[in-house]
Design an enzyme around this catalytic site. Structure first.
Site, PDB file in Angstrom:
ATOM      1  N   GLN A 147      -0.220  74.514 103.099  1.00 26.62           N
ATOM      2  CA  GLN A 147      -0.366  75.333 101.901  1.00 26.62           C
ATOM      3  C   GLN A 147      -1.679  76.106 101.982  1.00 26.62           C
ATOM      4  O   GLN A 147      -2.672  75.593 102.502  1.00 26.62           O
ATOM      5  CB  GLN A 147      -0.375  74.444 100.650  1.00 26.62           C
ATOM      6  N   HIS A 149      -4.807  78.399 100.076  1.00 22.29           N
ATOM      7  CA  HIS A 149      -5.529  78.852  98.890  1.00 22.29           C
ATOM      8  C   HIS A 149      -5.840  80.334  99.072  1.00 22.29           C
ATOM      9  O   HIS A 149      -6.331  80.741 100.133  1.00 22.29           O
ATOM     10  CB  HIS A 149      -6.844  78.084  98.735  1.00 22.29           C
ATOM     11  N   GLU A 176      -1.356  79.170  96.840  1.00 20.25           N
ATOM     12  CA  GLU A 176      -1.846  78.854  95.493  1.00 20.25           C
ATOM     13  C   GLU A 176      -3.087  79.692  95.194  1.00 20.25           C
ATOM     14  O   GLU A 176      -3.952  79.860  96.054  1.00 20.25           O
ATOM     15  CB  GLU A 176      -2.204  77.368  95.403  1.00 20.25           C
ATOM     16  N   GLU A 227       1.599  72.634  90.479  1.00 16.44           N
ATOM     17  CA  GLU A 227       1.066  71.305  90.808  1.00 16.44           C
ATOM     18  C   GLU A 227      -0.164  70.997  89.939  1.00 16.44           C
ATOM     19  O   GLU A 227      -1.111  70.367  90.378  1.00 16.44           O
ATOM     20  CB  GLU A 227       0.733  71.176  92.294  1.00 16.44           C
ATOM     21  N   GLN A 302       0.502  65.974  94.687  1.00 20.02           N
ATOM     22  CA  GLN A 302      -0.678  66.407  95.432  1.00 20.02           C
ATOM     23  C   GLN A 302      -1.704  65.288  95.295  1.00 20.02           C
ATOM     24  O   GLN A 302      -2.200  65.031  94.206  1.00 20.02           O
ATOM     25  CB  GLN A 302      -1.231  67.713  94.839  1.00 20.02           C
ATOM     26  N   ASP A 341      -8.291  69.674 100.896  1.00 21.76           N
ATOM     27  CA  ASP A 341      -8.550  71.006 100.369  1.00 21.76           C
ATOM     28  C   ASP A 341      -9.966  71.150  99.822  1.00 21.76           C
ATOM     29  O   ASP A 341     -10.609  72.176 100.025  1.00 21.76           O
ATOM     30  CB  ASP A 341      -7.535  71.377  99.285  1.00 21.76           C
ATOM     31  N   SER A 368      -3.589  70.669 100.753  1.00 25.34           N
ATOM     32  CA  SER A 368      -3.094  71.270  99.517  1.00 25.34           C
ATOM     33  C   SER A 368      -4.019  72.410  99.156  1.00 25.34           C
ATOM     34  O   SER A 368      -4.380  72.610  98.019  1.00 25.34           O
ATOM     35  CB  SER A 368      -3.002  70.232  98.400  1.00 25.34           C
TER      36      SER A 368
END
Length: 747
Positions: A147, A149, A176, A227, A302, A341, A368
């Site tokens: 994933q 950011h 995200e 999430e 998460q 993350d 994440s």
């Protein structure tokens, strides 16, 4: 010795300034919840079921259940399985996790009937390697993904869209974003949606903001998953957020009812951080959280300590506990976005060591959020890995043949997709009447390193337009119309297909992502079927080819120059070399010298190197001879061959790549007089000094050894070059020619 006057250790003083020692480490203090695993305050496992109801769990009667206990007892434990599961010894369950002959489905069935304390007890039996072995089997989806950011400090939608497009190209399955100013959320969500679909159709997106706003934006079609549903392991922690397990479950249902994939967020240390650890271990409280997620019906979680990571890492077992919580979630049948993350350490070595626990066995989402922009633009508080770590990530995948969810990309492809994402959001803003995105913004976003490279926008106008957009009837379908009208037909089709997929609902299954062509990959249709070597997901075929295809990787044939001879040096054979009788130094050359090679690793031409050696010998009043050794390429053999022919018994060996030594007749091959082994660091002065010293040895004078510059990184830079150059030298060996006398001519 007067120890009172002794100075402190200089090594310890230097070590104290290392990155690893910038962090805080504390001893365990269970009463404050400062203990990661196996707290003396953790309850012992127990379960009592009467008339189909749990009336006692982990040494607490139903009358004393808190709201979390009640929720877990009612919704998270399989009553039909519980009696059998709880009867199993904890170490037996731990061994089942590691045993390749026990399937994921069988273990999930066992875990479905366990209490939080029993699960914690199982985890305490596993070391991190065993947890990794178990995770390789317990991951829900067959293939791991990652994933991204995507944020920027200026909250510039053009840069956001460009970064989102690049993230899609790089292989991220989810993206995200979050906001610095809450009112920018509608535009940030819009830019992420448009940019991601420009990079790869099917990338799922979310906007991390206040939950009600998050849901509103998702219902507009601007987000595909969420999430932001946080849960905690103690009731006072929940009350701080004005929530309960039930309210979170209702919110999760609201997302699902609108076709929005969701997972909860939890992680070790949050309760202790909030002052409500209640003497329990961080892992035990996190297991309660994970069981609430399961009971609420969410498909995933998460977890991995997330933003609290520095707290468990200050304690013994910190990283082990994080891996344990990831494994618990997977064993309960949940998708796992396994942290990695938030910034976890000043030490690059420690950060990478922590990452390997998830990257090597593979989790559903290895991070994440891996930031696709520089750390300064990360509005999530500074990412653990960012844009500057991409190449490291790619190489680690290639080193270990693992799939970390990313693939190498070419600069031209990145520039093209970034411009496409930026132009697409420019078109949407223009069509919908939002504040103008100028061409200069598109150009800047295409090539930008960070938001510092972006022109400033009128933030007041952007915020007003974002507010109006949120309150309007405009949805993702209007975005589709805008893209289609402005010529971005493929992006329009991708955004429209995302809306259709929400109606179908297939990606609400556990661990669902979109592969190529909007094909859903989930635990339902592509389940993890690992049962030991030769089974499960294997990094092979196109995936492995893509991972190996680094832009930096060079064709070894082209790594060194084509075969060439030095035009400034002619070596003319004058017959077989014979032993000398005069005071001399014999310079013995490797078989490729000045024939198929023309320079050293340091970039010195063969003519220059040989001329410097000969001048050095002659400056000491000693004669010199040049021979070429054809029967071998080993430097010791070359040098000793020259020494045996020398009237003084002194010879210099010189390989074609520049490595050199002084040898003496009668010494063992590897027992030379002087060795200049660091060819990349040699200069003409080095070779001249070597010649002078050889002449001194021949004349019976004691020279000063040639000083050598040590470069510990030279081997890393040049070992491949060295290998290929030496291979070229070896290919010139001709054992039938022996050693030839050479006349060196410098035209």
């Amino acid at each position: 010795m007067n120890t009172a006057r002794m100075a402190g250790s200089k090594r310890f003083e230097r070590l104290s300034r290392r990155e690893i020692n910038r962090e805080v480490y504390v001893n365990e203090l269970p009463e404050l919840g400062l203990i990661v695993m196996n707290s003396p305050g953790d309850p012992r496992p127990s379960l009592d079921i009467r008339s189909g109801r749990i009336v006692e769990m982990d040494r607490r009667d139903m009358e004393n259940f808190d709201a979390i206990d009640r929720f877990i007892a009612a919704h998270a434990i399989n009553i039909d399985q519980a009696e059998h599961s709880m009867s199993l010894d904890s170490i037996e369950i731990a061994r089942m996790l590691v045993d390749i002959n026990v399937s994921r489905q069988e273990i999930m069935k066992v875990f479905s009937g366990l209490t939080p304390a029993k699960i914690a007890q199982v985890m305490n039996h596993l070391n991190v390697v065993e947890m990794m072995m178990a995770m390789q089997k317990m991951r829900q989806r067959k293939r791991p993904y990652d994933q991204a950011h995507v944020t920027n400090w200026k909250e510039n939608p053009t840069l956001l869209a460009a970064d989102a497009a690049e993230a899609g190209l790089r292989g991220f399955a989810e993206e995200e974003t979050t906001v610095r100013v809450a009112r920018m959320a509608p535009f940030s969500a819009l830019a992420l949606l448009v940019g991601s679909q420009s990079g790869r159709p099917g990338v799922m997106t979310q906007i991390s903001c206040e939950e009600a706003l998050n849901l509103r934006l998702a219902m507009k079609g601007l987000a595909t998953y969420a999430e932001t549903l946080s849960v905690y392991g103690t009731i006072p922690s929940f009350l701080d957020g004005d929530d309960t397990p039930w309210s979170k479950g209702i919110l999760s249902s609201a997302y699902a009812s609108r076709g929005i994939k969701s997972r909860f967020t939890s992680g070790s240390g949050s309760e202790a951080l909030m002052g409500y650890g209640q003497g329990k271990s961080m892992l035990y409280l996190e297991i309660r959280c994970i069981m609430m997620v399961k009971g609420a019906g969410s498909q995933g979680v998460q977890n991995g300590s997330i933003s609290c990571i520095a707290l468990p890492e200050s304690l013994p077992n910190g990283v082990r506990g994080v891996m344990a919580e990831n494994l618990v979630a997977a064993s309960l049948g949940l998708e796992v976005a396994s942290g990695n993350d938030a910034m976890s350490s000043h030490s690059q070595m420690r950060k990478t060591a922590k990452l390997m626990l998830q990257m090597l066995p593979g989790t559903d989402f290895i991070t994440s959020g891996h930031s696709v922009m520089p750390r300064k633009d990360n509005l999530f508080g500074g990412g653990n890995f960012d844009a500057e770590d991409m190449d490291d990530w790619h190489v680690i995948q290639r080193d270990m043949q693992v799939d970390g969810g990313l693939k190498p990309v070419r600069e031209k492809d990145v520039l093209a997709v970034r411009e496409k994402g930026a132009r697409a959001i420019q078109a949407v803003f223009d069509y919908l009447g939002f504040p103008e995105i100028a061409d200069e913004e598109v150009d800047a976003a295409t090539t930008a390193f960070s938001s510092d490279d972006m022109p400033d926008r009128d933030s007041v106008a952007d915020l007003a337009a974002a507010d109006a957009f949120l309150e309007s009837d405009l949805t993702a379908l209007d975005v589709v119309k805008a893209l289609d009208a402005k010529g971005f037909k493929d992006v329009a089709e991708a955004v429209l297909e995302m809306q259709r997929q929400r109606v179908l609902g297939d990606y609400l299954h556990t661990s669902a992502v979109f592969g190529d062509g909007f094909n859903v990959e989930s635990a339902l249709n592509t389940p993890n079927d690992y049962l030991g070597p030769g089974t499960g997901y294997r990094v092979e075929g196109k995936v492995w080819k893509d991972i190996c295809n680094l832009p930096q990787a060079i064709d070894p044939v082209k790594l060194v120059c084509e075969e060439a001879s030095d035009p400034n040096l002619i070596l003319r054979s004058v017959g077989t070399a014979a032993p000398g009788e005069c005071l001399e130094v014999v310079v013995a050359l490797g078989p490729a010298y000045a024939s198929v090679m023309d320079g050293t690793l340091a970039g010195i031409s063969h003519a220059e190197a040989l001329r410097a050696i000969l001048d050095g010998i002659e400056s000491e009043g000693v004669a010199s001879r040049v021979v070429k050794v054809w029967h071998g390429a080993d430097l010791a053999d070359i040098g000793l061959s020259g020494a045996k022919l020398s009237g003084s018994g002194i010879g210099i060996g010189l390989q074609s790549k520049g490595t050199a030594l002084i040898h003496r007749k009668g010494l063992a091959p590897l027992n030379n007089l002087e060795l200049l082994g660091m060819a990349p660091n040699l200069t003409l002065e080095s070779y001249s000094a070597l010649g002078k010293n050889a002449a001194c040895y021949a004349a019976g004078r004691a020279p000063s050894p040639v000083p050598m510059k040590i470069d510990n990184m030279a081997r890393l830079r040049l070992i491949v070059h060295t290998t290929l150059l030496h291979h070229r030298e070896v290919n010139q060996i001709d054992k039938n020619r022996g050693v030839e006398e050479m006349k060196a001519i410098f035209p």
